[in-house]
Design a protein around this motif. Structure first.
Motif, PDB file in Angstrom:
ATOM      1  N   ILE A   1     -18.342-122.436  86.153  1.00 41.00           N
ATOM      2  CA  ILE A   1     -17.809-123.065  87.365  1.00 41.00           C
ATOM      3  C   ILE A   1     -16.341-123.434  87.146  1.00 41.00           C
ATOM      4  CG2 ILE A   1     -17.945-125.135  88.804  1.00 41.00           C
ATOM      5  CD1 ILE A   1     -21.025-124.997  88.314  1.00 41.00           C
ATOM      6  N   LEU A   2     -16.054-124.049  85.982  1.00 43.73           N
ATOM      7  CA  LEU A   2     -14.663-124.392  85.685  1.00 43.73           C
ATOM      8  C   LEU A   2     -13.804-123.141  85.663  1.00 43.73           C
ATOM      9  CD1 LEU A   2     -15.083-127.064  82.841  1.00 43.73           C
ATOM     10  CD2 LEU A   2     -14.660-127.440  85.276  1.00 43.73           C
ATOM     11  N   GLY A   3     -14.389-122.057  85.155  1.00 43.85           N
ATOM     12  CA  GLY A   3     -13.655-120.802  85.086  1.00 43.85           C
ATOM     13  C   GLY A   3     -13.371-120.206  86.456  1.00 43.85           C
ATOM     14  N   ALA A   4     -14.119-120.673  87.468  1.00 41.96           N
ATOM     15  CA  ALA A   4     -13.930-120.128  88.817  1.00 41.96           C
ATOM     16  C   ALA A   4     -12.954-120.968  89.638  1.00 41.96           C
ATOM     17  CB  ALA A   4     -15.284-120.058  89.527  1.00 41.96           C
ATOM     18  N   LEU A   5     -12.548-122.119  89.102  1.00 37.60           N
ATOM     19  CA  LEU A   5     -11.632-122.983  89.856  1.00 37.60           C
ATOM     20  C   LEU A   5     -10.186-122.634  89.518  1.00 37.60           C
ATOM     21  CD1 LEU A   5     -13.393-126.462  89.415  1.00 37.60           C
ATOM     22  CD2 LEU A   5     -13.469-124.937  91.396  1.00 37.60           C
TER      23      LEU A   5
ATOM     24  N   GLN B   1      -7.534-124.107  90.249  1.00 35.49           N
ATOM     25  CA  GLN B   1      -6.720-125.284  89.893  1.00 35.49           C
ATOM     26  C   GLN B   1      -6.740-125.562  88.394  1.00 35.49           C
ATOM     27  OE1 GLN B   1      -8.944-125.095  92.250  1.00 35.49           O
ATOM     28  NE2 GLN B   1      -8.087-125.842  94.187  1.00 35.49           N
ATOM     29  N   LEU B   2      -7.753-125.053  87.716  1.00 29.46           N
ATOM     30  CA  LEU B   2      -7.891-125.343  86.282  1.00 29.46           C
ATOM     31  C   LEU B   2      -7.485-124.138  85.438  1.00 29.46           C
ATOM     32  CD1 LEU B   2     -11.283-127.253  86.300  1.00 29.46           C
ATOM     33  CD2 LEU B   2      -8.992-128.220  86.137  1.00 29.46           C
ATOM     34  N   GLU B   3      -6.541-123.362  85.957  1.00 31.52           N
ATOM     35  CA  GLU B   3      -6.208-122.113  85.283  1.00 31.52           C
ATOM     36  C   GLU B   3      -5.758-122.318  83.837  1.00 31.52           C
ATOM     37  OE1 GLU B   3      -4.078-119.662  87.891  1.00 31.52           O
ATOM     38  OE2 GLU B   3      -4.240-117.915  86.586  1.00 31.52           O
ATOM     39  N   TRP B   4      -5.074-123.436  83.570  1.00 30.95           N
ATOM     40  CA  TRP B   4      -4.622-123.736  82.201  1.00 30.95           C
ATOM     41  C   TRP B   4      -5.792-123.827  81.236  1.00 30.95           C
ATOM     42  CZ3 TRP B   4      -6.787-128.212  80.379  1.00 30.95           C
ATOM     43  CH2 TRP B   4      -7.318-129.083  81.354  1.00 30.95           C
ATOM     44  N   LEU B   5      -6.962-124.204  81.783  1.00 30.91           N
ATOM     45  CA  LEU B   5      -8.141-124.416  80.931  1.00 30.91           C
ATOM     46  C   LEU B   5      -8.873-123.104  80.651  1.00 30.91           C
ATOM     47  CD1 LEU B   5     -10.000-126.634  79.648  1.00 30.91           C
ATOM     48  CD2 LEU B   5     -11.234-126.664  81.810  1.00 30.91           C
ATOM     49  N   HIS B   6      -8.726-122.158  81.578  1.00 30.52           N
ATOM     50  CA  HIS B   6      -9.579-120.963  81.524  1.00 30.52           C
ATOM     51  C   HIS B   6      -9.611-120.232  80.186  1.00 30.52           C
ATOM     52  CE1 HIS B   6      -9.594-120.670  86.204  1.00 30.52           C
ATOM     53  NE2 HIS B   6     -10.195-121.742  85.718  1.00 30.52           N
ATOM     54  N   PRO B   7      -8.452-120.034  79.525  1.00 32.05           N
ATOM     55  CA  PRO B   7      -8.523-119.275  78.246  1.00 32.05           C
ATOM     56  C   PRO B   7      -9.340-119.978  77.174  1.00 32.05           C
ATOM     57  CG  PRO B   7      -6.253-119.516  79.024  1.00 32.05           C
ATOM     58  CD  PRO B   7      -7.087-120.404  79.872  1.00 32.05           C
ATOM     59  N   TRP B   8      -9.638-121.274  77.381  1.00 34.37           N
ATOM     60  CA  TRP B   8     -10.362-122.028  76.352  1.00 34.37           C
ATOM     61  C   TRP B   8     -11.855-122.106  76.628  1.00 34.37           C
ATOM     62  CZ3 TRP B   8      -7.348-122.804  72.333  1.00 34.37           C
ATOM     63  CH2 TRP B   8      -5.957-122.837  72.541  1.00 34.37           C
ATOM     64  N   LEU B   9     -12.276-121.607  77.770  1.00 33.85           N
ATOM     65  CA  LEU B   9     -13.698-121.681  78.104  1.00 33.85           C
ATOM     66  C   LEU B   9     -14.460-120.567  77.381  1.00 33.85           C
ATOM     67  CD1 LEU B   9     -13.350-122.292  81.925  1.00 33.85           C
ATOM     68  CD2 LEU B   9     -14.024-123.969  80.193  1.00 33.85           C
ATOM     69  N   PHE B  10     -15.632-120.900  76.860  1.00 30.00           N
ATOM     70  CA  PHE B  10     -16.349-119.859  76.103  1.00 30.00           C
ATOM     71  C   PHE B  10     -16.834-118.726  77.004  1.00 30.00           C
ATOM     72  CE2 PHE B  10     -19.580-123.281  76.760  1.00 30.00           C
ATOM     73  CZ  PHE B  10     -20.519-122.575  77.503  1.00 30.00           C
TER      74      PHE B  10
END
Lengths: 363, 286
Positions: B222-226, B228-237
């Motif tokens: 879900i976080l990967g689909a938002l 707004q949280l693009e900065w976080l995406h490369p860190w999601l497993f």
């Protein structure tokens, strides 16, 4: 908690290294504010069958968990087979067989497969002999016929046996068995007692916990009694029996005179005069509580005189005159004696006296 | 028990840790639950293939998961479709069950204490448990590929496979690519396995650890689909979960494979350390 009995802490570990299989000093375990084991100093001699006795909830299993490195002590230290635990667990534990807080198995594996599984965890166990050793252990506890059955189909008694078999997979110097006859029928209990004796005959030290005094009494050479996390006594079974000593009971309508005679002979009559049969005598509650906690240590003060037939009791230490002299002294002094008996205090009376409460008390 | 003349000294180590690993594998595959999980995964491509076969008189093109539209032309796409469909939910679900059960399941059965006094060193137990969870990841993706290939070949024509780059490969090379794809997805799930192993050290209730692991897999997606949280995406497993397209091009590109493996290794390191930190000194009271 009342002060420990005279023999407690008298047997603090003092033997030279090598003669003790387990030695703890000041072992303490707290969970938050609750102290489950307090300042425990155990000395388990090699070759002994050591009964670790106490009501449920007195800290026995927690102590065993600390011995085996499953739980870390809050204080104090442990030496097992001459090595510090839990630091030396990797070299010590292969020489220790254990049954901790009941057996536990993979229900979907057969009894035999369960033992193979646990044995494969021991890097000191030779895989080449694994199958043979597992079969020998199963045979020893009488489970050969049920070896191929799934563990979930085992009865409680069979699981208990399988748990003991798991402790026997390799030659052990020390067996730690927590309530080994739990869930066994009388015959199974007898078999377990026989097994434990045979381990001892082979030179294995057996540390066996139980809340059943009768069981411990029948198979142990040494004993330690726990109560509410404290060690209240430890020593050989004979020492504990001796400390309980014999008791003299005098049925008499003249309790005051009887007490005086007994006191003159160097005995310490108990404070409470028990009414004979169903005759009720009101006693101060404080005196009664004291008497329960210290059957042998009460004063000889004469309680409120009751002219009914009462029983005066007193501990009979080894230094006391023989019973025949006591009865003659009583009669000579004009005490009317209706009954006179000398009983060995059962270990159970000692146990209740030491722990101050009944068995199976959840705390 | 025969007495042993060498009892006085500590016994010698006679085996490597592989005995425990083999035993752990046997325990995993002795459970009916494991086979049920694999059967459920195998059912995914089978159901897809049957559904398409029954309705394939029309054209299945337009929308749907990757490769779906190509199945009627070539049965070999069933395996790839099955894998792609299973990534967001079914695979994390089964991995969550196995990884969440690792330590908590043993604690719940009470067998954990007997393993530890056997004695199995706690680090060794964590490593073996993780290795077996990882093995299950590969077994799971391989199951989908094999079941998909089998049912695809049974229901549809099989022939040379067109790649995303437009090239066509033979059946032999397809097999290699399909295995690579299975490996890619399995590696993608290693981070989740490490997370599950850590959660499993926190509790003695395996169902709780399983549920928490599965929930985290959903949260990550879900976080990967938002946006707004693009900065976080490369860190999601779950960041590279759908990055397998590179393996379906000619020439094959292992760029994403490498990035993914690195990310998953990071998760294994971090959550492996957390699991160790938690488990190494934990009081085993179950």
């Amino acid at each position: 908690m009342p002060a420990p009995a005279a023999s407690a802490h008298a047997d603090e570990p003092k033997a030279a290294a090598g003669t003790l299989a387990i030695e703890t000093r000041g072992l303490t375990k707290s969970f938050g504010h609750a102290t489950v084991v307090r300042d425990l100093s155990l000395a388990v001699p090699r070759g002994s069958v050591f009964g670790f006795l106490g009501p449920n909830g007195s800290g026995k299993t927690t102590t065993i968990r600390m011995l085996l490195g499953l739980a870390s002590p809050s204080g104090g230290d442990i030496r097992m087979l001459d090595a510090p635990m839990p630091d030396a667990g990797r070299s010590v534990l292969p020489r220790v067989g254990a049954l901790v807080e009941g057996p536990a198995f993979y229900p979907f594996l057969s009894g035999r497969a369960n033992l193979l599984r646990f044995d494969s965890g021991d890097r000191h166990a030779d895989p080449a002999t694994r199958s043979r050793r597992v079969d020998a252990a199963l045979d020893r506890v009488g489970l050969t016929a049920a070896a191929g059955k799934k563990a979930h189909a085992y009865s409680l008694g069979m699981k208990q046996r399988l748990g003991i078999a798991n402790a026997l997979l390799t030659p052990r110097d020390l067996l730690i068995l927590d309530e080994p006859s739990n869930g066994l029928d009388p015959q199974g209990t007898r078999e377990v007692r026989g097994l434990i004796r045979s381990f001892a005959d082979e030179g294995t030290t057996v540390f066996v916990s139980s809340h059943l005094l009768a069981e411990v009494e029948q198979m142990c050479t040494h004993i330690a009694v726990m109560s509410a996390g404290n060690l209240v006594t430890q020593g050989t079974l004979d020492e504990l029996r001796a400390s309980g000593s014999m008791r003299v009971r005098v049925h008499t309508p003249d309790p005051g005179e009887a007490r005086a005679v007994l006191s003159r002979l160097g005995l310490s009559p108990d404070a409470d005069e028990r009414p004979d049969a169903a005759v009720a005598v009101a006693r101060p509650a404080a005196a009664s509580a004291t008497a329960v906690a210290y059957p042998g240590a009460a004063s000889a003060a004469v309680a409120s005189a009751s002219h009914r037939d009462t029983v005066v009791t007193a501990d009979l230490p080894a230094t006391a005159p023989p019973p025949e002299d006591i009865s003659r002294a009583l009669v000579t002094a004009g005490v009317r004696v209706r009954g006179f008996s000398v009983d060995g205090a059962s270990l159970e009376e000692r146990f209740v006296a030491l722990t101050g409460e009944g068995f199976d008390v959840a705390q | 028990m025969p007495s042993d003349p060498s009892r006085a000294s500590a016994p010698a180590i006679r085996t490597s840790g592989l005995g425990l690993f083999a035993s752990e594998v046997r325990v995993l595959f002795a459970r009916r639950r494991t086979w049920a999980l694999l059967a459920a995964l195998a059912a995914v491509p089978v159901l897809i293939a049957i559904a398409i076969r029954l309705s394939s008189d029309g054209d299945a093109r337009g929308g749907g998961p990757p490769f779906l539209g190509s199945i009627t032309q070539n049965g070999l796409f069933v395996a790839l479709t099955g894998l792609a469909v299973s990534i967001p939910l079914f695979l994390p679900l089964t991995i969550g069950v196995v990884a969440g059960d690792t330590i908590a399941g043993e604690a719940n059965l009470g067998t954990l204490r007997y393993l530890l006094v056997a004695p199995v060193a706690r680090v060794r137990l964590l490593i073996v448990k993780f290795a077996v969870a990882a093995l299950f990841c590969f077994a799971a993706t391989l199951t989908i590929v094999l079941a998909g290939t089998a049912i695809g070949a049974a229901l549809f024509p099989v022939g040379p496979v067109p790649l995303l780059s437009g090239d066509t490969i033979g059946v032999g090379e397809y097999a290699l690519r399909a295995l690579l794809l299975a490996a890619y997805v399995a590696v993608s799930l290693l981070g989740l396995s490490a997370v599950g192993l850590f959660i499993s050290t926190l509790t003695t209730v395996p169902v709780g650890a399983m549920a928490a692991t599965i929930v985290l897999a959903a949260v990550s997606q879900i976080l990967g689909a938002l946006p707004q949280l693009e900065w976080l995406h490369p860190w999601l497993f779950s960041h590279h979960w759908f990055g397998f397209a590179d393996l379906m091009r000619q020439p094959i590109s292992f760029g994403t494979f490498g990035d993914n493996a690195l990310l998953q290794l990071g998760y294994i390191a971090v959550f492996g350390a957390l699991a160790y930190g938690r488990f190494a000194t934990k009081d085993i009271l179950s």
